[in-house]
Design an enzyme around this catalytic site. Sequence first.
Site, short mmCIF file in Angstrom:
data_model
loop_
_atom_site.label_atom_id
_atom_site.label_comp_id
_atom_site.label_asym_id
_atom_site.label_seq_id
_atom_site.Cartn_x
_atom_site.Cartn_y
_atom_site.Cartn_z
N LEU A 34 34.11 32.42 55.53
CA LEU A 34 33.05 31.94 54.65
C LEU A 34 32.16 33.06 54.14
CD1 LEU A 34 32.04 28.72 56.63
CD2 LEU A 34 33.68 28.96 54.75
N HIS A 38 30.77 29.92 49.46
CA HIS A 38 30.95 28.70 50.25
C HIS A 38 29.59 28.14 50.69
CE1 HIS A 38 34.79 30.95 51.39
NE2 HIS A 38 35.26 29.86 50.85
N GLY A 148 33.50 24.73 44.08
CA GLY A 148 32.93 25.85 43.31
C GLY A 148 33.61 26.00 41.95
N LYS A 150 34.17 28.65 40.64
CA LYS A 150 35.09 29.79 40.81
C LYS A 150 36.54 29.37 40.61
CE LYS A 150 36.91 33.57 42.73
NZ LYS A 150 37.84 33.12 43.72
N SER A 187 37.10 35.14 49.53
CA SER A 187 37.58 35.58 50.84
C SER A 187 38.59 36.71 50.67
CB SER A 187 38.22 34.41 51.59
OG SER A 187 37.31 33.34 51.67
P1 AMP Z 1 38.32 28.46 49.48
O1 AMP Z 1 37.88 28.69 50.89
O2 AMP Z 1 38.67 29.69 48.72
O3 AMP Z 1 39.37 27.37 49.36
O4 AMP Z 1 37.06 27.88 48.73
C1 AMP Z 1 36.42 26.72 49.17
C2 AMP Z 1 35.44 26.27 48.12
O5 AMP Z 1 34.47 27.27 47.89
C3 AMP Z 1 36.12 25.98 46.78
O6 AMP Z 1 35.54 24.81 46.21
C4 AMP Z 1 35.78 27.20 45.99
O7 AMP Z 1 35.74 26.97 44.60
C5 AMP Z 1 34.40 27.54 46.52
N1 AMP Z 1 34.10 28.95 46.26
C6 AMP Z 1 34.86 30.02 46.56
N2 AMP Z 1 34.29 31.15 46.10
C7 AMP Z 1 33.15 30.77 45.49
C8 AMP Z 1 32.11 31.47 44.80
N3 AMP Z 1 32.12 32.80 44.64
N4 AMP Z 1 31.09 30.76 44.29
C9 AMP Z 1 31.05 29.40 44.42
N5 AMP Z 1 31.98 28.69 45.07
C10 AMP Z 1 33.02 29.36 45.59
#
Ligand code: AMP
Length: 295
Positions: A34, A38, A148, A150, A187
């Site tokens: 995280l 996140h 996100g 992103k 990540s």
């Molecule tokens: P992940 O762990 O990569 O699957 O991401 C989990 C959630 O966090 C997803 O909804 C992503 O879009 C969000 N997320 C990842 N990076 C960012 C960021 N830099 N800004 C905002 N949300 C993010």
Amino acid sequence: MEIINRRQRMASVARKLRREEDKTIGLVPTMGALHDGHLSLVREARRMCDVVIVSVFVNPTQFGAGEDFERYPRDLTGDTTKLADYNVDYIFAPPVEEVYPKGFATYITVEGLSETMEGAARPGHFRGVATILTVLFNTVRPDFAFFGQKDAQQTLVVKRLVRDLAFDLEVVVLPTVREQSGLALSSRNAYLTDEQHRAAAVLYRALAQAREVYMEGERNARRLAEAVRAQVDAEPLARLEYVGVVDAESMEKYDRIPEERPVLIALAAQVGRTRLIDNIIIQPARQKARTTSEP
Ligand code: AMP
């Protein structure tokens, strides 16, 4: 805060909260490792909901052969410390065989939206995403689920999944959290050397440059894509995989962007061996303020 590993336990805890305590539940699905991106979702979930559940699960079905499933960063201890600071109620961190027991055979495909850009570059990716989210939504039955910007295409796939399969929840999408340099937190940034990390800032610079070009009046989608490509190509450590200029809601491809539509510019690039994605949404220009007095 409790860490839950079993699907049944997660379901029964959530059921009790809903039925007996009438709590609203917010779910933040993550793959762990995280960062502040996140945590921005967690913060908003905490603000909006009585109970916050964060899932931490590196989902094998959304990784293709030869991708980084095995080496994807995992740090449940560090994640737990961070989530405790945010007063999260439950972490749902099941082992793979708990989500995909022997004989698991049902997958969800969101057609159309899953087939371009990230979907084309990573066949099966959104099928894995839609499947794990369906399992999570059915297990937790959240009132709100947080995502996100992103992962722009993912947000559209999730909204369509929720609408089409009639999940009784609201999808909340929050802005991309960035470093000072503009680099979107991810990540996967942990894979980058210092030099690559600095070079990776070109991705946001390229998107910001395309926004400038749009603001100057350019509505030709190909020329906006070329503006992005030119910037990324100028950085020797980065290699652009794709850039898409599409409608921010339907993902329809444009030759010429209509004035009244929001446009999504999304890209994927390799920096060293690390694959990164980023995007911006340009909202349609506001109507010019009237200079004459109202009739
Ligand atoms: P992940 O762990 O990569 O699957 O991401 C989990 C959630 O966090 C997803 O909804 C992503 O879009 C969000 N997320 C990842 N990076 C960012 C960021 N830099 N800004 C905002 N949300 C993010």
